[in-house]
Write a protein that holds these residues in place. Sequence first.
Motif, PDB file in Angstrom:
ATOM      1  N   LYS A   1      -6.536   0.668   1.472  1.00  0.00           N
ATOM      2  CA  LYS A   1      -5.602   1.476   2.641  1.00  0.00           C
ATOM      3  C   LYS A   1      -4.899   2.497   1.938  1.00  0.00           C
ATOM      4  O   LYS A   1      -4.722   3.544   2.457  1.00  0.00           O
ATOM      5  CB  LYS A   1      -4.839   0.242   2.920  1.00  0.00           C
ATOM      6  CG  LYS A   1      -3.969   0.872   4.141  1.00  0.00           C
ATOM      7  CD  LYS A   1      -3.283  -0.299   4.878  1.00  0.00           C
ATOM      8  CE  LYS A   1      -2.549   0.286   6.179  1.00  0.00           C
ATOM      9  NZ  LYS A   1      -2.198  -0.983   7.161  1.00  0.00           N
ATOM     10  N   ALA A   2      -4.377   2.249   0.898  1.00  0.00           N
ATOM     11  CA  ALA A   2      -3.722   3.176   0.064  1.00  0.00           C
ATOM     12  C   ALA A   2      -4.300   4.392  -0.293  1.00  0.00           C
ATOM     13  O   ALA A   2      -3.852   5.625  -0.120  1.00  0.00           O
ATOM     14  CB  ALA A   2      -2.955   2.620  -1.170  1.00  0.00           C
TER      15      ALA A   2
ATOM     16  N   MET B   1       1.051   4.090  -2.892  1.00  0.00           N
ATOM     17  CA  MET B   1       0.835   5.698  -2.284  1.00  0.00           C
ATOM     18  C   MET B   1       2.059   6.511  -2.738  1.00  0.00           C
ATOM     19  O   MET B   1       1.936   7.541  -3.372  1.00  0.00           O
ATOM     20  CB  MET B   1       0.828   5.873  -0.640  1.00  0.00           C
ATOM     21  CG  MET B   1      -0.263   5.323  -0.212  1.00  0.00           C
ATOM     22  SD  MET B   1      -0.504   5.219   1.706  1.00  0.00           S
ATOM     23  CE  MET B   1      -0.315   6.995   2.043  1.00  0.00           C
TER      24      MET B   1
ATOM     25  N   TYR C   1       0.653  -1.219   0.285  1.00  0.00           N
ATOM     26  CA  TYR C   1      -0.043  -0.133   0.071  1.00  0.00           C
ATOM     27  C   TYR C   1       0.605   1.112   0.004  1.00  0.00           C
ATOM     28  O   TYR C   1       0.572   2.363  -0.788  1.00  0.00           O
ATOM     29  CB  TYR C   1      -1.063  -0.086   1.353  1.00  0.00           C
ATOM     30  CG  TYR C   1      -0.337   0.667   2.443  1.00  0.00           C
ATOM     31  CD1 TYR C   1      -0.483   1.620   3.131  1.00  0.00           C
ATOM     32  CD2 TYR C   1       0.082  -0.537   3.251  1.00  0.00           C
ATOM     33  CE1 TYR C   1       0.052   2.015   4.395  1.00  0.00           C
ATOM     34  CE2 TYR C   1       0.754  -0.331   4.605  1.00  0.00           C
ATOM     35  CZ  TYR C   1       0.810   1.170   5.168  1.00  0.00           C
ATOM     36  OH  TYR C   1       1.067   1.195   6.036  1.00  0.00           O
ATOM     37  N   GLU C   2       1.943   1.216   0.700  1.00  0.00           N
ATOM     38  CA  GLU C   2       2.941   2.429   0.465  1.00  0.00           C
ATOM     39  C   GLU C   2       3.642   2.635  -0.689  1.00  0.00           C
ATOM     40  O   GLU C   2       3.822   3.559  -1.169  1.00  0.00           O
ATOM     41  CB  GLU C   2       3.974   2.221   1.709  1.00  0.00           C
ATOM     42  CG  GLU C   2       3.545   2.390   3.172  1.00  0.00           C
ATOM     43  CD  GLU C   2       4.472   2.512   4.164  1.00  0.00           C
ATOM     44  OE1 GLU C   2       5.591   2.005   3.971  1.00  0.00           O
ATOM     45  OE2 GLU C   2       3.905   2.284   5.500  1.00  0.00           O
TER      46      GLU C   2
ATOM     47  N   ARG D   1       1.871   9.753  -5.271  1.00  0.00           N
ATOM     48  CA  ARG D   1       2.418  10.955  -4.832  1.00  0.00           C
ATOM     49  C   ARG D   1       3.381  11.431  -5.646  1.00  0.00           C
ATOM     50  O   ARG D   1       3.343  12.701  -6.243  1.00  0.00           O
ATOM     51  CB  ARG D   1       3.037  10.825  -3.477  1.00  0.00           C
ATOM     52  CG  ARG D   1       2.124  10.866  -2.527  1.00  0.00           C
ATOM     53  CD  ARG D   1       3.135  10.987  -0.921  1.00  0.00           C
ATOM     54  NE  ARG D   1       2.470  10.118  -0.019  1.00  0.00           N
ATOM     55  CZ  ARG D   1       2.918   9.056   0.470  1.00  0.00           C
ATOM     56  NH1 ARG D   1       3.946   8.566   0.164  1.00  0.00           N
ATOM     57  NH2 ARG D   1       2.229   8.687   1.609  1.00  0.00           N
TER      58      ARG D   1
ATOM     59  N   ASP E   1      -7.110   5.390   0.945  1.00  0.00           N
ATOM     60  CA  ASP E   1      -7.527   6.230   2.129  1.00  0.00           C
ATOM     61  C   ASP E   1      -6.489   6.975   2.800  1.00  0.00           C
ATOM     62  O   ASP E   1      -6.580   8.044   3.171  1.00  0.00           O
ATOM     63  CB  ASP E   1      -7.981   5.090   3.363  1.00  0.00           C
ATOM     64  CG  ASP E   1      -9.238   4.585   2.928  1.00  0.00           C
ATOM     65  OD1 ASP E   1     -10.145   4.916   2.124  1.00  0.00           O
ATOM     66  OD2 ASP E   1      -9.812   3.273   3.649  1.00  0.00           O
ATOM     67  N   GLY E   2      -5.360   6.495   2.736  1.00  0.00           N
ATOM     68  CA  GLY E   2      -3.907   7.366   3.460  1.00  0.00           C
ATOM     69  C   GLY E   2      -3.988   8.528   2.496  1.00  0.00           C
ATOM     70  O   GLY E   2      -3.527   9.466   2.951  1.00  0.00           O
ATOM     71  N   LEU E   3      -3.723   8.278   0.845  1.00  0.00           N
ATOM     72  CA  LEU E   3      -3.824   9.595   0.172  1.00  0.00           C
ATOM     73  C   LEU E   3      -4.784  10.435   0.263  1.00  0.00           C
ATOM     74  O   LEU E   3      -4.740  11.840   0.338  1.00  0.00           O
ATOM     75  CB  LEU E   3      -3.648   9.040  -1.140  1.00  0.00           C
ATOM     76  CG  LEU E   3      -2.564   8.144  -1.637  1.00  0.00           C
ATOM     77  CD1 LEU E   3      -2.586   7.568  -3.012  1.00  0.00           C
ATOM     78  CD2 LEU E   3      -1.324   9.187  -1.861  1.00  0.00           C
ATOM     79  N   GLU E   4      -6.129   9.869   0.673  1.00  0.00           N
ATOM     80  CA  GLU E   4      -7.020  10.950   0.773  1.00  0.00           C
ATOM     81  C   GLU E   4      -6.975  11.771   2.202  1.00  0.00           C
ATOM     82  O   GLU E   4      -7.183  12.950   2.173  1.00  0.00           O
ATOM     83  CB  GLU E   4      -8.472  10.045   1.044  1.00  0.00           C
ATOM     84  CG  GLU E   4      -9.508  11.041   0.951  1.00  0.00           C
ATOM     85  CD  GLU E   4     -11.127  10.682   0.904  1.00  0.00           C
ATOM     86  OE1 GLU E   4     -11.946  11.261   0.461  1.00  0.00           O
ATOM     87  OE2 GLU E   4     -11.122   9.160   0.566  1.00  0.00           O
ATOM     88  N   GLN E   5      -6.519  11.037   3.299  1.00  0.00           N
ATOM     89  CA  GLN E   5      -6.181  11.821   4.451  1.00  0.00           C
ATOM     90  C   GLN E   5      -4.940  12.675   4.272  1.00  0.00           C
ATOM     91  O   GLN E   5      -4.920  13.807   4.972  1.00  0.00           O
ATOM     92  CB  GLN E   5      -5.670  10.600   5.419  1.00  0.00           C
ATOM     93  CG  GLN E   5      -6.871   9.994   6.039  1.00  0.00           C
ATOM     94  CD  GLN E   5      -6.188   8.880   7.138  1.00  0.00           C
ATOM     95  OE1 GLN E   5      -5.056   8.739   7.182  1.00  0.00           O
ATOM     96  NE2 GLN E   5      -7.380   8.252   7.648  1.00  0.00           N
ATOM     97  N   GLU E   6      -4.056  12.469   3.409  1.00  0.00           N
ATOM     98  CA  GLU E   6      -2.991  13.242   2.914  1.00  0.00           C
ATOM     99  C   GLU E   6      -3.393  14.607   2.311  1.00  0.00           C
ATOM    100  O   GLU E   6      -2.861  15.399   2.035  1.00  0.00           O
ATOM    101  CB  GLU E   6      -1.751  12.688   2.590  1.00  0.00           C
ATOM    102  CG  GLU E   6      -1.103  11.783   3.682  1.00  0.00           C
ATOM    103  CD  GLU E   6      -0.059  10.855   2.955  1.00  0.00           C
ATOM    104  OE1 GLU E   6       0.286  10.973   1.750  1.00  0.00           O
ATOM    105  OE2 GLU E   6       0.536  10.005   3.689  1.00  0.00           O
TER     106      GLU E   6
END
Length: 124
Positions: A55-56, A18, A14-15, A22, A58-63
Amino acid sequence: MQFIINHSSMEPIYEQIMGQIRSGIAKGTMKEGDALPSVRALAKDLKVSALTVKKAYDGLEQEGFIMTVHGKGSFVTCSGQDIYLEERRREVEEELAAAVRKGRSCGMEQEELLELFQMVLEEP
């Protein structure tokens, strides 16, 4: 955008996803409003779990890099680009400061450090 996953890497999948998104935003290959593949489609293409892709995303959306609209998909929002680039600049600054400290601990003077820095800048 073509995603490349290294299954033997120590970095979680997932990282890796991301990081590639990015990077695409930072380089301008992904622009504001561009649609990302659906979670299921990307999971199928990469042969990974849909939960991993979720998960990826969701993380990008939070960022602040992407926005997900229920029923429509996920889209690039460049609001996170400036934050990402500033973070990368700060990392470079910290690494340069560490290199200067290391050089000074070896007895290098400012002129030597500047000369060395100039040589490194000129390398391809």
